[in-house]
Design a protein around this motif. Sequence first.
Motif, PDB file in Angstrom:
ATOM      1  N   ILE A  32       0.766  -1.220   0.206  1.00 34.01           N
ATOM      2  CA  ILE A  32      -0.060   0.108  -0.021  1.00 34.01           C
ATOM      3  C   ILE A  32       0.815   1.158  -0.020  1.00 34.01           C
ATOM      4  CG2 ILE A  32      -0.272   0.040   2.615  1.00 34.01           C
ATOM      5  CD1 ILE A  32      -3.083   0.930  -0.021  1.00 34.01           C
ATOM      6  N   LEU A  33       2.183   1.140   0.562  1.00 35.83           N
ATOM      7  CA  LEU A  33       2.964   2.518   0.733  1.00 35.83           C
ATOM      8  C   LEU A  33       3.343   2.812  -0.647  1.00 35.83           C
ATOM      9  CD1 LEU A  33       5.012   1.720   3.827  1.00 35.83           C
ATOM     10  CD2 LEU A  33       2.967   3.244   3.651  1.00 35.83           C
ATOM     11  N   ALA A  55      -8.713 -13.232  -7.612  1.00 36.87           N
ATOM     12  CA  ALA A  55      -8.941 -11.847  -7.360  1.00 36.87           C
ATOM     13  C   ALA A  55      -7.492 -11.240  -7.037  1.00 36.87           C
ATOM     14  CB  ALA A  55      -9.714 -12.002  -6.081  1.00 36.87           C
ATOM     15  N   SER A  56      -6.633 -11.957  -6.530  1.00 38.21           N
ATOM     16  CA  SER A  56      -5.364 -11.416  -6.206  1.00 38.21           C
ATOM     17  C   SER A  56      -4.712 -10.825  -7.443  1.00 38.21           C
ATOM     18  CB  SER A  56      -4.586 -12.398  -5.284  1.00 38.21           C
ATOM     19  OG  SER A  56      -4.942 -12.367  -4.047  1.00 38.21           O
ATOM     20  N   LEU A  57      -4.734 -12.135  -8.454  1.00 38.31           N
ATOM     21  CA  LEU A  57      -4.043 -11.744  -9.919  1.00 38.31           C
ATOM     22  C   LEU A  57      -4.805 -10.614 -10.586  1.00 38.31           C
ATOM     23  CD1 LEU A  57      -3.725 -15.537 -10.770  1.00 38.31           C
ATOM     24  CD2 LEU A  57      -1.870 -14.020 -10.273  1.00 38.31           C
ATOM     25  N   LEU A  58      -6.020 -10.329 -10.128  1.00 34.94           N
ATOM     26  CA  LEU A  58      -6.744  -8.930 -11.029  1.00 34.94           C
ATOM     27  C   LEU A  58      -6.605  -7.865 -10.460  1.00 34.94           C
ATOM     28  CD1 LEU A  58     -10.152 -10.901 -11.826  1.00 34.94           C
ATOM     29  CD2 LEU A  58      -8.081 -10.540 -13.294  1.00 34.94           C
ATOM     30  N   LEU A  59      -6.161  -7.759  -9.192  1.00 32.34           N
ATOM     31  CA  LEU A  59      -5.842  -6.641  -8.509  1.00 32.34           C
ATOM     32  C   LEU A  59      -4.959  -5.509  -9.180  1.00 32.34           C
ATOM     33  CD1 LEU A  59      -5.892  -5.648  -4.956  1.00 32.34           C
ATOM     34  CD2 LEU A  59      -3.781  -4.512  -6.098  1.00 32.34           C
ATOM     35  N   PRO A  60      -3.804  -5.948  -9.793  1.00 28.00           N
ATOM     36  CA  PRO A  60      -2.989  -5.018 -10.629  1.00 28.00           C
ATOM     37  C   PRO A  60      -3.761  -4.559 -11.840  1.00 28.00           C
ATOM     38  CG  PRO A  60      -1.723  -6.755 -10.017  1.00 28.00           C
ATOM     39  CD  PRO A  60      -2.830  -6.995  -9.613  1.00 28.00           C
ATOM     40  N   SER A  73       7.175 -10.242   1.388  1.00 27.20           N
ATOM     41  CA  SER A  73       6.763  -9.359   0.664  1.00 27.20           C
ATOM     42  C   SER A  73       7.545  -8.063   0.379  1.00 27.20           C
ATOM     43  CB  SER A  73       5.350  -8.737   1.507  1.00 27.20           C
ATOM     44  OG  SER A  73       4.182  -9.775   1.348  1.00 27.20           O
ATOM     45  N   PRO A  74       8.570  -7.676   1.401  1.00 25.03           N
ATOM     46  CA  PRO A  74       9.472  -6.522   1.272  1.00 25.03           C
ATOM     47  C   PRO A  74      10.567  -7.133  -0.096  1.00 25.03           C
ATOM     48  CG  PRO A  74       8.861  -6.639   3.546  1.00 25.03           C
ATOM     49  CD  PRO A  74       8.351  -7.889   2.944  1.00 25.03           C
ATOM     50  N   LEU A  75      10.796  -8.313   0.263  1.00 21.34           N
ATOM     51  CA  LEU A  75      12.216  -8.682  -0.461  1.00 21.34           C
ATOM     52  C   LEU A  75      11.509  -8.739  -2.005  1.00 21.34           C
ATOM     53  CD1 LEU A  75      13.364 -11.783   1.502  1.00 21.34           C
ATOM     54  CD2 LEU A  75      14.035  -9.519   1.320  1.00 21.34           C
ATOM     55  N   ILE A  76      10.276  -9.181  -2.148  1.00 21.93           N
ATOM     56  CA  ILE A  76       9.681  -9.188  -3.697  1.00 21.93           C
ATOM     57  C   ILE A  76       9.524  -7.946  -4.038  1.00 21.93           C
ATOM     58  CG2 ILE A  76       7.589  -9.930  -4.904  1.00 21.93           C
ATOM     59  CD1 ILE A  76       7.509 -12.479  -3.074  1.00 21.93           C
ATOM     60  N   TRP A 108       5.786  -3.649  -6.776  1.00 29.72           N
ATOM     61  CA  TRP A 108       4.570  -4.022  -6.280  1.00 29.72           C
ATOM     62  C   TRP A 108       3.503  -5.012  -6.650  1.00 29.72           C
ATOM     63  CZ3 TRP A 108      -0.291  -2.791  -7.944  1.00 29.72           C
ATOM     64  CH2 TRP A 108      -0.483  -1.862  -9.072  1.00 29.72           C
ATOM     65  N   GLN A 109       3.424  -4.834  -7.892  1.00 29.09           N
ATOM     66  CA  GLN A 109       2.581  -5.685  -8.808  1.00 29.09           C
ATOM     67  C   GLN A 109       3.119  -7.049  -8.586  1.00 29.09           C
ATOM     68  OE1 GLN A 109       4.156  -3.115  -9.978  1.00 29.09           O
ATOM     69  NE2 GLN A 109       2.971  -1.860 -11.296  1.00 29.09           N
ATOM     70  N   ALA A 110       4.231  -7.418  -8.406  1.00 33.80           N
ATOM     71  CA  ALA A 110       4.901  -8.928  -8.442  1.00 33.80           C
ATOM     72  C   ALA A 110       4.191  -9.692  -7.094  1.00 33.80           C
ATOM     73  CB  ALA A 110       6.451  -8.679  -8.550  1.00 33.80           C
ATOM     74  N   LEU A 111       4.049  -8.959  -6.171  1.00 39.70           N
ATOM     75  CA  LEU A 111       3.409  -9.146  -4.998  1.00 39.70           C
ATOM     76  C   LEU A 111       2.233 -10.093  -5.123  1.00 39.70           C
ATOM     77  CD1 LEU A 111       3.886  -6.566  -2.388  1.00 39.70           C
ATOM     78  CD2 LEU A 111       5.020  -8.623  -2.443  1.00 39.70           C
ATOM     79  N   PHE A 112       1.307  -9.326  -5.836  1.00 33.67           N
ATOM     80  CA  PHE A 112      -0.225  -9.967  -6.158  1.00 33.67           C
ATOM     81  C   PHE A 112       0.126 -11.229  -7.226  1.00 33.67           C
ATOM     82  CE2 PHE A 112      -0.745  -5.594  -4.945  1.00 33.67           C
ATOM     83  CZ  PHE A 112      -1.638  -5.802  -3.721  1.00 33.67           C
ATOM     84  N   TYR A 113       0.910 -11.131  -8.148  1.00 29.11           N
ATOM     85  CA  TYR A 113       1.203 -12.164  -8.987  1.00 29.11           C
ATOM     86  C   TYR A 113       1.729 -13.299  -8.456  1.00 29.11           C
ATOM     87  CZ  TYR A 113       0.371  -8.693 -12.685  1.00 29.11           C
ATOM     88  OH  TYR A 113      -0.353  -7.772 -13.605  1.00 29.11           O
ATOM     89  N   THR A 114       2.742 -12.920  -7.436  1.00 27.83           N
ATOM     90  CA  THR A 114       3.394 -13.953  -6.870  1.00 27.83           C
ATOM     91  C   THR A 114       2.389 -14.816  -5.957  1.00 27.83           C
ATOM     92  OG1 THR A 114       5.478 -13.073  -6.957  1.00 27.83           O
ATOM     93  CG2 THR A 114       5.281 -14.895  -5.462  1.00 27.83           C
ATOM     94  N   PHE A 115       1.804 -14.313  -5.172  1.00 27.61           N
ATOM     95  CA  PHE A 115       0.991 -14.952  -4.321  1.00 27.61           C
ATOM     96  C   PHE A 115      -0.398 -15.420  -4.638  1.00 27.61           C
ATOM     97  CE2 PHE A 115       2.854 -12.143  -0.490  1.00 27.61           C
ATOM     98  CZ  PHE A 115       3.866 -12.940  -0.582  1.00 27.61           C
TER      99      PHE A 115
END
Length: 343
Positions: A129-130, A184-189, A259-262, A268-275
């Motif tokens: 979110i930051l 839903a996580s994949l669609l957020l970006p 999450s901070p490492l990714i 930040w988009q990679a967080l939602f794609y990865t999880f």
Amino acid sequence: MAAAAPAALGGTQCQAFASSTCISPRRIPAAHCEATRQRRQARSVRHAPCGLPWRHLHCNGSLHHSNQQLCKDRRRPSSVACASAAAAPGAGGSDAAAADASWFSRVVLPLALVLLVCNMDRICLSVAILPMAQQFGWPATVQGLIQSAFLWGYTATQLLGGHLADKFGGRAVIGFGVAWFSIASLLLPAALSPSVAAAGMTLPAVLLARMCVGLGEGVALPSMSNMVAAHVPASAKARALGMSFTGFHSGNLVGLVLSPLILMRFGWQALFYTFGLLGLPLLAVWLAVAPAPNRTAADATQHKHADGLSSSSSSSSSSSGGSRGEAVSVWKLLSHRATWAII
């Protein structure tokens, strides 16, 4: 007249009850007494523990007298019962060991993995979110609104998830939930894409995506309780719940570490794609390992419980008004102070 009856009928009938004296005013053939003896012996062999003496009542039915007849009370262990009792633990020992191994590998471990990924998907927005707020210029009020959207969906499917798990089984409901929150996580970006921003729908789209993540994850805990109740032995239910919740809370830890490492390396988009992509192999493992609901056993348990409630209600209808056998609705449950104390 009562005294003349035995003489008129001649003979006695052996009644093998608790006492050892057999008295009867009627003549009964010896075969009847022998059949009675065999039935009593079979029941004592079936129910008596190995190595303990019990009563075998033997009646000498060949004697026909008009007076009292004495039945012999013999105490002796049965080799047949001992053999049966000795064979039963041995036969069930391997089954019990297999059951102990299966409930962990097929129920608890998959549940812990599902809850782990659930919380990783949930927590990743707290880290992302930051940079998202800096990129899109969101004030603190908008950031709080976006983060609360998850709980809109999560709260909405708590009761619904429990109802669906009772109806269709926890395996199917959790599988549907994993697929739902992963998509839903994949669609957020995509909700933050330039085309959505051009239409002025960025904020509603982000709120909708996060609410859908919550909708999918809200069924996890009620379905977990259903799986543990249906497939874990009573002596291990608390232990199974503790192990499952360990996976649930470990998701916060693992998500906040990864999450901070990714984020620093891929954005930040990679967080939602990865999880979000983690849900695909998780769903395949869940459907391959988790046991399907045993509808026959479940129906038998429900019928047995219903019969118990009916008998309890009928036996205490004079004092309680016969209301124990009624189905408990959600509104009736919410009317009790104990429910609100738990909440």
